[in-house]
Design an enzyme around this catalytic site. Structure first.
Site, PDB file in Angstrom:
ATOM      1  N   ASN A   1       0.864  -1.184   0.000  1.00  0.00           N
ATOM      2  CA  ASN A   1       0.000   0.000   0.000  1.00  0.00           C
ATOM      3  C   ASN A   1       0.895   1.227   0.000  1.00  0.00           C
ATOM      4  OD1 ASN A   1      -1.831   2.019   0.494  1.00  0.00           O
ATOM      5  ND2 ASN A   1      -2.382   1.327   2.571  1.00  0.00           N
TER       6      ASN A   1
ATOM      7  N   LYS B   1       0.117   4.245  -0.337  1.00  0.00           N
ATOM      8  CA  LYS B   1      -0.545   5.434   0.226  1.00  0.00           C
ATOM      9  C   LYS B   1      -0.257   6.661  -0.657  1.00  0.00           C
ATOM     10  CE  LYS B   1      -0.427   3.273   4.714  1.00  0.00           C
ATOM     11  NZ  LYS B   1      -0.412   3.386   6.139  1.00  0.00           N
TER      12      LYS B   1
ATOM     13  N   HIS C   1      -9.650   0.938   4.646  1.00  0.00           N
ATOM     14  CA  HIS C   1      -8.418   1.195   5.389  1.00  0.00           C
ATOM     15  C   HIS C   1      -8.720   2.162   6.537  1.00  0.00           C
ATOM     16  CE1 HIS C   1      -4.421   2.571   6.409  1.00  0.00           C
ATOM     17  NE2 HIS C   1      -3.975   1.462   5.849  1.00  0.00           N
TER      18      HIS C   1
ATOM     19  N   GLU D   1      -7.253   4.635   7.592  1.00  0.00           N
ATOM     20  CA  GLU D   1      -7.088   6.058   7.244  1.00  0.00           C
ATOM     21  C   GLU D   1      -8.318   6.574   6.502  1.00  0.00           C
ATOM     22  OE1 GLU D   1      -3.301   5.510   5.363  1.00  0.00           O
ATOM     23  OE2 GLU D   1      -2.455   5.023   7.320  1.00  0.00           O
TER      24      GLU D   1
ATOM     25  N   GLU E   1      -5.550  -4.973  10.466  1.00  0.00           N
ATOM     26  CA  GLU E   1      -4.560  -3.922  10.682  1.00  0.00           C
ATOM     27  C   GLU E   1      -4.875  -3.179  11.977  1.00  0.00           C
ATOM     28  OE1 GLU E   1      -2.580  -2.722   6.683  1.00  0.00           O
ATOM     29  OE2 GLU E   1      -4.292  -1.439   7.033  1.00  0.00           O
TER      30      GLU E   1
ATOM     31  N   GLY F   1       2.087   2.460  10.755  1.00  0.00           N
ATOM     32  CA  GLY F   1       3.021   3.573  10.602  1.00  0.00           C
ATOM     33  C   GLY F   1       3.688   3.989  11.901  1.00  0.00           C
TER      34      GLY F   1
ATOM     35  N   SER G   1       3.107  -1.899  10.456  1.00  0.00           N
ATOM     36  CA  SER G   1       4.548  -1.964  10.713  1.00  0.00           C
ATOM     37  C   SER G   1       5.144  -3.345  10.449  1.00  0.00           C
ATOM     38  CB  SER G   1       4.868  -1.491  12.140  1.00  0.00           C
ATOM     39  OG  SER G   1       4.476  -0.134  12.292  1.00  0.00           O
TER      40      SER G   1
HETATM   41  P1  PGA Z   1       2.557   0.425   7.652  1.00  0.00           P
HETATM   42  O1  PGA Z   1       1.111   0.572   6.984  1.00  0.00           O
HETATM   43  O2  PGA Z   1       3.160  -0.859   7.119  1.00  0.00           O
HETATM   44  O3  PGA Z   1       3.328   1.645   7.194  1.00  0.00           O
HETATM   45  O4  PGA Z   1       2.367   0.377   9.130  1.00  0.00           O
HETATM   46  C1  PGA Z   1       0.301  -0.537   6.740  1.00  0.00           C
HETATM   47  C2  PGA Z   1      -1.012  -0.092   6.145  1.00  0.00           C
HETATM   48  O5  PGA Z   1      -1.523   0.960   6.562  1.00  0.00           O
HETATM   49  O6  PGA Z   1      -1.564  -0.752   5.253  1.00  0.00           O
END
Ligand code: PGA
Length: 255
Positions: free
Chosen positions: A10, A12, A98, A100, A170, A176, A216
């Site tokens: 992803n 983003k 997601h 976000e 997640e 993140g 992460s």
């Molecule tokens: P990250 O994000 O690996 O940077 O923690 C994962 C995601 O949001 O899909």
């Protein structure tokens, strides 16, 4: 039946066009060299999707997913991108729900269910994300939160459709932040989600549905996470922007 592993990147809202081109080129070189046996998906921002699908059809090293899709079929929805549009340029899957999107764009389970339906209508595989925030985990409410997200986002589907869905767990506190769920924490939730699917759709569907871990996940911790019986691969954010790290994660999913 043994499930194959899936690793999805992803990206983003990162990279300009030239950087995206370079990352795709680097990924192609490394994937071609290492030949991981897992399924590889990259999810770039909308403006780079067609570049990615062109490359995907030429080299067949990865599939291409979008990071979002409209909750409507077509029409006067300025700024939105429909499932039909994604399908028409060869996008084969789409991240839906997601955290976000839920947090910054107010997407609720009802909206997400509509997105899931439209994706499936155009034979786009939804990568449906669920996960609890830190306060919910600390209050030991994470199972309830995840049950509600899965039930309201997916459980209206019939068997023929749920078969084509990937679920991603997640934990929001791990996204993140550099704080990964422990393999035990991940396994516990993945097993719980699989149990929910089993109760609703039966053994066959539950044993074949893919449940990815995200939050992460990186080249250092992927092996341990993927070794858990109910973890079928990863949805990778930050580490998907570095070709070497991402392909290393793919290799770890291929053991
Ligand atoms: P990250 O994000 O690996 O940077 O923690 C994962 C995601 O949001 O899909």
């Amino acid at each position: 039946m043994k499930r194959n592993k899936i690793v999805a990147g992803n990206w983003k809202m990162n990279l300009d066009f030239e950087e995206a081109q370079t990352l795709i080129e680097d990924l192609e070189n490394l994937l071609d060299e290492k030949q991981p046996s897992c399924e590889v998906i990259i999810c770039p921002p909308f403006p780079y999707l067609e570049l990615a699908t062109d490359e995907a059809s030429e080299h067949e090293l990865f599939e291409v997913g979008a990071q979002n899709v409209a909750a409507w079929e077509s029409g006067a929805y300025t700024g939105e991108v429909s499932a039909k549009m994604l399908d028409s340029i060869g996008v084969s899957c789409c991240i839906i729900g997601h955290s976000e999107r839920r947090k910054y764009f107010g997407e609720d389970n009802k909206t997400l269910a509509a997105k899931v339906n439209l994706a499936l209508q155009y034979e786009i595989v939804p990568i449906f994300c669920v996960g609890e925030v830190l306060e919910e985990r600390e209050a030991n409410k994470h199972f309830d939160v995840i049950r509600k997200q899965v039930e309201e986002g997916l459980f209206h589907l019939d068997i023929a459709d749920i078969e084509n869905v990937i679920i991603a767990y997640e934990p929001v506190w791990a996204i993140g932040t550099g704080k990964t769920a422990t393999p035990t924490q991940a396994q516990e939730v993945h097993a719980f989600i699989r149990k929910l699917v089993k109760e609703k759709y039966g053994d066959d569907i539950a044993s074949q549905i893919h449940i990815l871990y995200g939050g992460s996940c990186n080249a250092k911790n992927a092996s341990e996470l993927f070794a858990q019986p109910d973890v079928d691969g990863g949805l990778i954010g930050g580490a998907s922007l570095k070709a070497e790290d991402f392909v290393s994660i793919c290799e770890q999913a291929s053991k």
